[in-house]
Design an enzyme around this catalytic site. Structure first.
Site, PDB file in Angstrom:
ATOM      1  N   GLY A  27       0.818  -1.211   0.000  1.00 58.87           N
ATOM      2  CA  GLY A  27       0.000   0.000   0.000  1.00 58.87           C
ATOM      3  C   GLY A  27       0.851   1.259   0.000  1.00 58.87           C
ATOM      4  O   GLY A  27       0.510   2.256   0.657  1.00 58.87           O
ATOM      5  N   ALA A  28       1.958   1.234  -0.762  1.00 65.65           N
ATOM      6  CA  ALA A  28       2.888   2.369  -0.740  1.00 65.65           C
ATOM      7  C   ALA A  28       2.446   3.512  -1.639  1.00 65.65           C
ATOM      8  O   ALA A  28       3.123   4.541  -1.699  1.00 65.65           O
ATOM      9  CB  ALA A  28       4.277   1.897  -1.167  1.00 65.65           C
ATOM     10  N   ASN A  29       1.306   3.353  -2.308  1.00 70.61           N
ATOM     11  CA  ASN A  29       0.887   4.423  -3.229  1.00 70.61           C
ATOM     12  C   ASN A  29       0.181   5.570  -2.516  1.00 70.61           C
ATOM     13  O   ASN A  29      -0.084   6.599  -3.124  1.00 70.61           O
ATOM     14  CB  ASN A  29      -0.023   3.863  -4.330  1.00 70.61           C
ATOM     15  CG  ASN A  29      -1.305   3.285  -3.772  1.00 70.61           C
ATOM     16  OD1 ASN A  29      -1.268   2.226  -3.151  1.00 70.61           O
ATOM     17  ND2 ASN A  29      -2.418   3.967  -3.962  1.00 70.61           N
ATOM     18  N   ILE A  32       0.241   6.757   4.728  1.00 68.58           N
ATOM     19  CA  ILE A  32       1.404   6.436   5.556  1.00 68.58           C
ATOM     20  C   ILE A  32       2.409   5.577   4.791  1.00 68.58           C
ATOM     21  O   ILE A  32       3.615   5.750   4.921  1.00 68.58           O
ATOM     22  CB  ILE A  32       0.911   5.695   6.824  1.00 68.58           C
ATOM     23  CG1 ILE A  32       0.172   6.693   7.714  1.00 68.58           C
ATOM     24  CG2 ILE A  32       2.044   5.036   7.573  1.00 68.58           C
ATOM     25  CD1 ILE A  32      -0.860   6.071   8.596  1.00 68.58           C
ATOM     26  N   TYR A 172     -13.362  -4.097  11.462  1.00 73.50           N
ATOM     27  CA  TYR A 172     -12.054  -3.410  11.413  1.00 73.50           C
ATOM     28  C   TYR A 172     -11.274  -3.718  12.687  1.00 73.50           C
ATOM     29  O   TYR A 172     -10.082  -4.055  12.629  1.00 73.50           O
ATOM     30  CB  TYR A 172     -12.250  -1.904  11.256  1.00 73.50           C
ATOM     31  CG  TYR A 172     -10.941  -1.135  11.145  1.00 73.50           C
ATOM     32  CD1 TYR A 172     -10.084  -1.320  10.054  1.00 73.50           C
ATOM     33  CD2 TYR A 172     -10.550  -0.225  12.127  1.00 73.50           C
ATOM     34  CE1 TYR A 172      -8.883  -0.618   9.947  1.00 73.50           C
ATOM     35  CE2 TYR A 172      -9.350   0.477  12.034  1.00 73.50           C
ATOM     36  CZ  TYR A 172      -8.519   0.277  10.944  1.00 73.50           C
ATOM     37  OH  TYR A 172      -7.326   0.964  10.838  1.00 73.50           O
TER      38      TYR A 172
HETATM   39  N1  NAP Z   1      -4.700   6.904   9.105  1.00 75.14           N
HETATM   40  C1  NAP Z   1      -4.933   6.569  10.357  1.00 75.14           C
HETATM   41  O1  NAP Z   1      -5.337   7.394  11.209  1.00 75.14           O
HETATM   42  C2  NAP Z   1      -4.697   5.161  10.807  1.00 75.14           C
HETATM   43  C3  NAP Z   1      -4.941   4.847  12.143  1.00 75.14           C
HETATM   44  C4  NAP Z   1      -4.688   3.563  12.589  1.00 75.14           C
HETATM   45  C5  NAP Z   1      -4.154   2.608  11.718  1.00 75.14           C
HETATM   46  N2  NAP Z   1      -3.937   2.938  10.422  1.00 75.14           N
HETATM   47  C6  NAP Z   1      -3.376   1.899   9.534  1.00 75.14           C
HETATM   48  O2  NAP Z   1      -2.363   2.446   8.717  1.00 75.14           O
HETATM   49  C7  NAP Z   1      -2.259   1.690   7.496  1.00 75.14           C
HETATM   50  C8  NAP Z   1      -2.131   2.648   6.309  1.00 75.14           C
HETATM   51  O3  NAP Z   1      -3.332   3.355   6.153  1.00 75.14           O
HETATM   52  P1  NAP Z   1      -3.397   4.852   5.652  1.00 75.14           P
HETATM   53  O4  NAP Z   1      -3.972   5.647   6.760  1.00 75.14           O
HETATM   54  O5  NAP Z   1      -2.137   5.283   5.028  1.00 75.14           O
HETATM   55  O6  NAP Z   1      -4.581   4.722   4.567  1.00 75.14           O
HETATM   56  P2  NAP Z   1      -4.605   4.887   2.971  1.00 75.14           P
HETATM   57  O7  NAP Z   1      -4.062   6.212   2.569  1.00 75.14           O
HETATM   58  O8  NAP Z   1      -6.007   4.557   2.569  1.00 75.14           O
HETATM   59  O9  NAP Z   1      -3.619   3.753   2.500  1.00 75.14           O
HETATM   60  C9  NAP Z   1      -3.985   2.404   2.517  1.00 75.14           C
HETATM   61  C10 NAP Z   1      -3.226   1.691   1.435  1.00 75.14           C
HETATM   62  O10 NAP Z   1      -3.624   0.305   1.449  1.00 75.14           O
HETATM   63  C11 NAP Z   1      -3.840  -0.080   0.103  1.00 75.14           C
HETATM   64  N3  NAP Z   1      -4.721  -1.225  -0.041  1.00 75.14           N
HETATM   65  C12 NAP Z   1      -6.003  -1.345   0.322  1.00 75.14           C
HETATM   66  N4  NAP Z   1      -6.489  -2.536  -0.053  1.00 75.14           N
HETATM   67  C13 NAP Z   1      -5.472  -3.194  -0.666  1.00 75.14           C
HETATM   68  C14 NAP Z   1      -5.347  -4.446  -1.286  1.00 75.14           C
HETATM   69  N5  NAP Z   1      -6.379  -5.294  -1.393  1.00 75.14           N
HETATM   70  N6  NAP Z   1      -4.161  -4.800  -1.805  1.00 75.14           N
HETATM   71  C15 NAP Z   1      -3.110  -3.971  -1.744  1.00 75.14           C
HETATM   72  N7  NAP Z   1      -3.171  -2.745  -1.189  1.00 75.14           N
HETATM   73  C16 NAP Z   1      -4.343  -2.368  -0.646  1.00 75.14           C
HETATM   74  C17 NAP Z   1      -4.459   1.161  -0.517  1.00 75.14           C
HETATM   75  O11 NAP Z   1      -4.425   1.057  -1.931  1.00 75.14           O
HETATM   76  P3  NAP Z   1      -5.456   1.894  -2.857  1.00 75.14           P
HETATM   77  O12 NAP Z   1      -4.908   3.284  -2.917  1.00 75.14           O
HETATM   78  O13 NAP Z   1      -5.404   1.151  -4.134  1.00 75.14           O
HETATM   79  O14 NAP Z   1      -6.785   1.851  -2.171  1.00 75.14           O
HETATM   80  C18 NAP Z   1      -3.532   2.222   0.038  1.00 75.14           C
HETATM   81  O15 NAP Z   1      -2.351   2.279  -0.705  1.00 75.14           O
HETATM   82  C19 NAP Z   1      -3.491   0.787   7.465  1.00 75.14           C
HETATM   83  O16 NAP Z   1      -3.111  -0.522   7.822  1.00 75.14           O
HETATM   84  C20 NAP Z   1      -4.395   1.368   8.538  1.00 75.14           C
HETATM   85  O17 NAP Z   1      -5.246   0.406   9.127  1.00 75.14           O
HETATM   86  C21 NAP Z   1      -4.187   4.192   9.941  1.00 75.14           C
END
Ligand code: NAP
Length: 316
Positions: A27-29, A32, A172
């Protein structure tokens, strides 16, 4: 190893030199994952963007300073996970960052029929880690969340897919609790095998990313929009616990999060976990069930080879 004593001032400029290292970020696109990938590449690592949409992956990689590569990985499809691992072809992998995630979606299923959050956040990473573990030399970092202790969080062995009454928040929470239990059992197995590879967990606190936009419930989505604007930290700060867990000298199974009130924001530090996330018996059971569900096992993926390769890396 970098000095890890002053966590309040710790930021990505304090990463060690990672020249010659390879890091894989799922999910590097976006969010975080993208920010962590950028910091790792700036520190000298070659970073593999493991993403479900290579075009968006390439666009994100183009914004990063350093050596990168983009590969397709859909964690919601075990055939894609296997294809990805088969194509890895034995390259050493220093850091595996299990970052990708989905949150509070309306009810959906993975290609293999699992509830989407459990299937993507936990089972996809479970399979990926075990298939790549023979090549991992240093760390596996898996993203969890403060939600691991909210929304009646528990592993519903009797109904992992919420077939009898779906609740997006509970699903979740289950998936993020699974991420912590996975880390606990992975570390136990690595230690038992004599491997120096360490399993770590991290959570970003509350960071404004795309994650909140997928919530199915419009009330929840609205609340998160407000939260993103007024309370959240940015993705750069949100990536610090991941980077800290990936590079600092911490014991296996450490859990890193922000040091501010309620662990919502702040500098990275070691944080606590719920009693449910420390339950060794549940962690073992979840591991066995995950092996059955994914068809990927410790013996076929890691076992002796993981330990041997890790030991070789430690001796280099
Ligand atoms: N942001 C927060 O406040 C928060 C808090 C607690 C935990 N987290 C955790 O932090 C991590 C990163 O989340 P983020 O906040 O950076 O959210 P984000 O911007 O939505 O990034 C999530 C990434 O996961 C990818 N992804 C989703 N489904 C996938 C799949 N089937 N195969 C491969 N990649 C997939 C997404 O790809 P697409 O762009 O293609 O959808 C995106 O690149 C997650 O595990 C989340 O649970 C975040």
């Amino acid at each position: 190893m970098a000095d890890n004593t002053k966590t309040k001032t710790w930021d990505a400029t304090r990463l060690p030199d990672l020249t010659g290292r390879t890091a894989l970020v799922t999910g590097a696109n976006s969010g975080i994952g993208r920010t962590a990938a950028d910091a790792l590449a700036r520190a000298g690592a070659h970073v593999v963007f493991a993403v479900r949409d290579p075009e968006r992956g390439l666009a994100a990689a183009a914004t990063v300073h350093g050596s990168t590569e983009v590969r397709r990985l859909d964690l919601a499809d075990l055939s894609s996970v296997r294809e990805f691992a088969d194509a890895w072809q034995g390259r050493p992998l220093d850091l595996l960052i299990n970052n990708a995630g989905v949150m509070m979606l309306p009810q959906q299923r993975t290609a293999d029929g699992f509830e989407m959050q459990f299937g993507t956040n936990h089972l996809g990473h479970f399979a990926l880690t075990n298939l790549l573990l023979p090549y991992v030399t240093d760390r596996v970092v898996t993203l969890s969340s403060g939600a691991h202790r909210m929304f009646d969080a528990r592993i519903r062995f009797e109904d992992l897919d919420f077939t009898s009454g779906y609740n997006p928040n509970r699903a979740y929470a289950q998936s993020k609790l699974a991420n912590l239990l996975f880390t606990l059992e992975l570390q136990r197995r690595l230690a038992e095998a004599g491997s120096p590879v360490r399993a770590m967990a991290a959570h970003p606190g509350y960071a404004a990313t795309n994650l909140q936009s997928h919530a199915g419930n419009p009330v929840m989505r609205g609340m998160m929009k407000i939260g993103n604007r007024f309370f959240a930290q940015d993705d750069r700060a949100g990536a610090l616990p991941t980077l800290y867990a990936a590079t600092q000298d911490l014991p296996g199974a450490s859990y890193v999060g922000p040091d501010g009130r309620g662990e919502l924001r702040g500098g990275p530090t070691l944080v606590g976990r719920s009693a449910a996330a420390s339950d060794v018996a549940v962690a073992r059971r979840l591991w066995t069930v995950s092996e059955e569900l994914t068809g990927v096992s410790w013996a076929s993926g890691a076992g002796d080879r993981g330990g041997a390769r890790g030991r070789m890396a430690a001796e280099r």
